[in-house]
Design a protein around this motif. Sequence first.
Motif, PDB file in Angstrom:
ATOM      1  N   ILE A 171       0.772  -1.180  -0.185  1.00 22.37           N
ATOM      2  CA  ILE A 171       0.053  -0.212   0.168  1.00 22.37           C
ATOM      3  C   ILE A 171       0.687   1.191   0.077  1.00 22.37           C
ATOM      4  CG2 ILE A 171      -1.876  -1.131   1.193  1.00 22.37           C
ATOM      5  CD1 ILE A 171      -1.055   0.483   3.897  1.00 22.37           C
ATOM      6  N   MET A 205      -0.925   5.694   6.590  1.00 23.24           N
ATOM      7  CA  MET A 205      -0.085   4.868   6.730  1.00 23.24           C
ATOM      8  C   MET A 205       0.868   5.256   5.549  1.00 23.24           C
ATOM      9  SD  MET A 205      -1.048   0.988   7.461  1.00 23.24           S
ATOM     10  CE  MET A 205      -1.000   0.072   8.943  1.00 23.24           C
ATOM     11  N   HIS A 253       4.692   4.171   5.886  1.00 19.05           N
ATOM     12  CA  HIS A 253       6.048   3.743   6.118  1.00 19.05           C
ATOM     13  C   HIS A 253       6.982   4.997   5.830  1.00 19.05           C
ATOM     14  CE1 HIS A 253       8.825   1.253   7.844  1.00 19.05           C
ATOM     15  NE2 HIS A 253       9.463   0.886   6.870  1.00 19.05           N
ATOM     16  N   GLU A 288       2.302   8.807   8.083  1.00 20.47           N
ATOM     17  CA  GLU A 288       2.649   8.223   9.504  1.00 20.47           C
ATOM     18  C   GLU A 288       4.465   8.523   9.617  1.00 20.47           C
ATOM     19  OE1 GLU A 288       2.181   3.977   9.750  1.00 20.47           O
ATOM     20  OE2 GLU A 288       3.333   3.788   7.879  1.00 20.47           O
TER      21      GLU A 288
END
Length: 358
Positions: A135, A178, A180, A231
């Motif tokens: 994702i 999200m 990373h 994030e």
Amino acid sequence: MRRVGMLTSGGDCQALNAAMRGVVKCLFYSGEQVEIYGFYDGYRGLIYGNYTMLTSRDFSGILTKGGTILGTSRTPFKTIKDPDPNGLDKVEAMKANYKRLNLDCLVILGGNGTHKTANLLREEGLNIITLPKTIDNDLYGTDMTFGFQSAVDVATNAIDLIHTTASSHGRIFIVEIMGHKVGWLALNAGMAGGADIILIPEIPYDINSVIGAIQKREERGSKFTILAVAEGACSKEFAAMSKKEQKEAIKNSRYPSVSYDIADKIIAATGIETRVTVPGHMQRGGSPCPYDRVFASRLGSEAGNLILQGEYGFMVGIKNREIVRVPLEEVAGRLKSIDPDASIIKEARMLGISFGDE
Ligand code: F6P
């Protein structure tokens, strides 16, 4: 007879099943004799010889199904060469299981960490083909990864839902997205959901600029503000630290994530009620969107084609809307992040979106 192993590794995402179905459909429709061995729970299944033989029937009806029929796990690359708690050499064990089953190749579906191990297995002499799943959309060598567009849908929906309550209450809302270490998901969902401020790791923010952007909106009569915060977003001060200092700062932080830190600072400076919403793993859940179903099927189909041609050592990706094969060694260990000078950033700025750096 072709004997093909398959595994899904790392964090799951939508369209993993669609991609595997694509590979298998292509192989079966070719008329060749094929045996499919599915390893359970990522590399763990390959290490410990935990697999099952699959037939075409196992891949029927899974185009729309989220998750992965094989299960997945994280097997960190940085410890892949360390023996397991019982002293087993994991790399040798994977090679031994591959050889024991007399496989012609292994199809590996995964993201960044997965690709490092896949490339290691290639260097160790195994025939590997990979498919780009995540994702985060942060895999080098492909314009897009499957799962990304589905996650953009979920994250956008979250921002849409927040919009109505934010406007009723005249509050500031931070939706933490999200992604990373990169901001693809936050940028795309943020733009799709009409976020006023988007914070991404590639453009470190200055908290005073973020507050300034909120105050400007207030002055113009806007009663609420929506921030889409990746994030991995970080302040300019954090970005200037060494890796060691950054680790310390995260360890000593009293906030569960960056969004709560930002929220506290906004409240202190403006006095406006500020809430944080974290859609979290929902972004990886549910059925793949139509784009991902088509995309993953195309990738799977080309992976099947490579197997039929006996062409190994490639990730199948997409460039300029065409499906391409990319040498694994070019992909492994490289991150695809957003260029802060990319046109999409300029366009977003012209729409009045703040990246907290002005
Ligand atoms: O890589 C996909 C991803 O969902 C990231 O966006 C996120 O940082 C991470 O995985 C979460 O990992 P886990 O599922 O192990 O909590």
